[in-house]
Design an enzyme around this catalytic site. Sequence first.
Site, PDB file in Angstrom:
ATOM      1  CE1 TYR A   8      73.228  56.753 -20.578  1.00  0.00           C
ATOM      2  CE2 TYR A   8      74.385  58.674 -19.723  1.00  0.00           C
ATOM      3  CZ  TYR A   8      73.213  58.012 -19.974  1.00  0.00           C
ATOM      4  OH  TYR A   8      72.015  58.591 -19.638  1.00  0.00           O
TER       5      TYR A   8
ATOM      6  CB  SER B 245      72.659  62.257 -21.011  1.00  0.00           C
ATOM      7  OG  SER B 245      73.467  62.416 -19.866  1.00  0.00           O
TER       8      SER B 245
END
Lengths: 440, 246
Positions: free
Chosen positions: B149, B136
């Site tokens: 995250y 990501s």
Amino acid sequence: MQLSGWGRYPRAECRLLRPRALDDVSALVGQTPLIARGNGRAYGDAALGAPETLAMGQFNRMLAFDEASGILTAQAGVQLAEVIDVFLPRGWFPAVTPGTKFVTIGGAIAADVHGKNHHKDGSFSTCVEWIDLAGPDGTVRRASKAENPELFAWTCGGMGLTGVILRAAIRLRRVESGWIRQRSHPAPGLRSAMALFEENHAATYSVAWIDCLAGGQSLGRSLVMTGEHAEAGELTPRESADRFVRQGKRAKAVPFDFPQIALNPLSVRAFNELYYGVGAWNRGEGLIDYDSYFYPLDALLEWNRIYGRRGFAQFQCVIPLAAAEAGVAALLRRIASSGQGSFLAVLKRMGPQESRFSFPMEGYTLALDFPVKDASAALFTELERIVIDHGGRFYLAKDAFLSPEALRAADRRTGQFTAMRAASGSAGRFVSALSERLEL
Amino acid sequence: MTQTILILGARSDIGLAVAHAFAAKGWAVQLAARDAVALSAEQADIAVRFNVPVTLHELDALDLAAHERFIAALPVLPDVAVTAIGLMGEQAENEADPAKAVTVLRSNFEGPANLFAILANCMIVRGSGTLVGISSVAGIRGRAANYVYGSAKAGFTAFLSGLRNRLAKGKTGVHVVTVLPGFVNTRMTAGMDLPRKLTAEPKELGQAVWSAVEKGRDVIYVRPIWRLVMLIIRHIPEAVFKKLSI
């Protein structure tokens, strides 16, 4: 969030429910009144909740396909566009398709949509083998012509008001190519257009583009277009090289809302002159790909934006055969004098159909759209009067303006529909902006 | 011969989109996820659409001890393995409850890294294969909005780059692709107000992964504009960055 139908009128503040799994739908049904929404291609308020709206488009899994019978089992959110992408290269095509391929199977059943072959093959329900439906108590029942036939009959054309369609099995038709042999027949007036439909009753597909601004001698001036699925032997090398039209044309999107002034009587009249002129010039037969034939507007994604920010309203009615010529002529005269007609007007001969609450009946259907203006409601009321006086009725998948009284005056079946809703318990459970407006 | 792709985290929209892209090219598909039997509709869907064999495999990304067995039990060692395992969690919950934060760290980093470590060794023995890690852009710089995250993804991105380095140096025939998707219109981002130009559809991502594998690319962004966005974000001085809310 604010939602609307394809016509972008009306808009409503809805709460979108997105269950994770199809099996979670049953539990939701008991909790709150709701309406299922597929891809939002009904024009008016049929798939707007009041306010709970169940997003079904995400459930787009294909579950089984039987190569022998052409029967596809799928979740309700599968779109006809996907069905075509997957199965046309294998020689199958939807047995009935409306003028957009971006409808879901669930939506097609709920509106019992029709296509250019209605006169021959009937509406979408004729190709539905069975439906799995979550009813008012959340229980999932299978309904078909043999199993729970009453439920099946009410659900086809029931506008989502009998339950949530979860899955269905539909029958596809065998085709030898993705090409359509089209023939266009210019008709200088309404009577000759209707005569052409009657002469071409054997054609698989037929539809007419009608110039709703033409008056006097030219009232009802049309281009009647008939079509057949081209067989492999009928293709020239050009089409044979791409027999199933695998290189779909790239769709273009309308990039912004047109100012409302863009569509005015002058521009529409100019378009109509050109369209009829070119059509009359190109009379005769030709091969065109299925996309251009069935879904000319889909090539222009978000074409609803050409009507400007206020949106547009479709008006679609059907007039029974005996009164069709007088009724359609009266409608066209009224529209021509209003100067509001659009360039997307369609006339089509429908075949006989027995149904509980579906739109089609034997006769002629006329569909047009109007940009929403302050004057629209008044014009619509007048058009409704003409339809009712000629024994016709209205297509709820397109409607945004009808009153409960006009619906009941046009369609005696409405009372039975609401009685069924009350008796089955679906009245309090499945509620849309449309059902509230029309008191269904 | 039919080639096979393994999707780890096959319930995710991204995992399914990658499966579709490869199935469309005729590849056999292995779908692995927790409660795999519940993926029978997805299994049928891919099989019906693309006429390819699709199998389901039970996998718990957090159960590290079971990973060796999981891979040994696959009917065939896949040619390409993709991990789309991911858990965003709620940043506020992650802050209040460190145990939740640890689950996010383990799901995004430890689990996928362990699976790739095992798969890499199997592929080295065979002498071929591609590992595709969906990481990501959130891992490029920690932000207040989702740093738990983001940090797990940062770890995974570094793991992928190191693994790629090792496999390339050793001339193993095994390649690693790192995917930094940017925003993708999935269930994970449903309800977020995402800028349209920066947001990819899952289908786009599937295509991007297909061509990255075909071309043997190392690191891809799905929409090229993200390369520019991240270049800028990378170069904001920390003294400024710490005061921003982006």
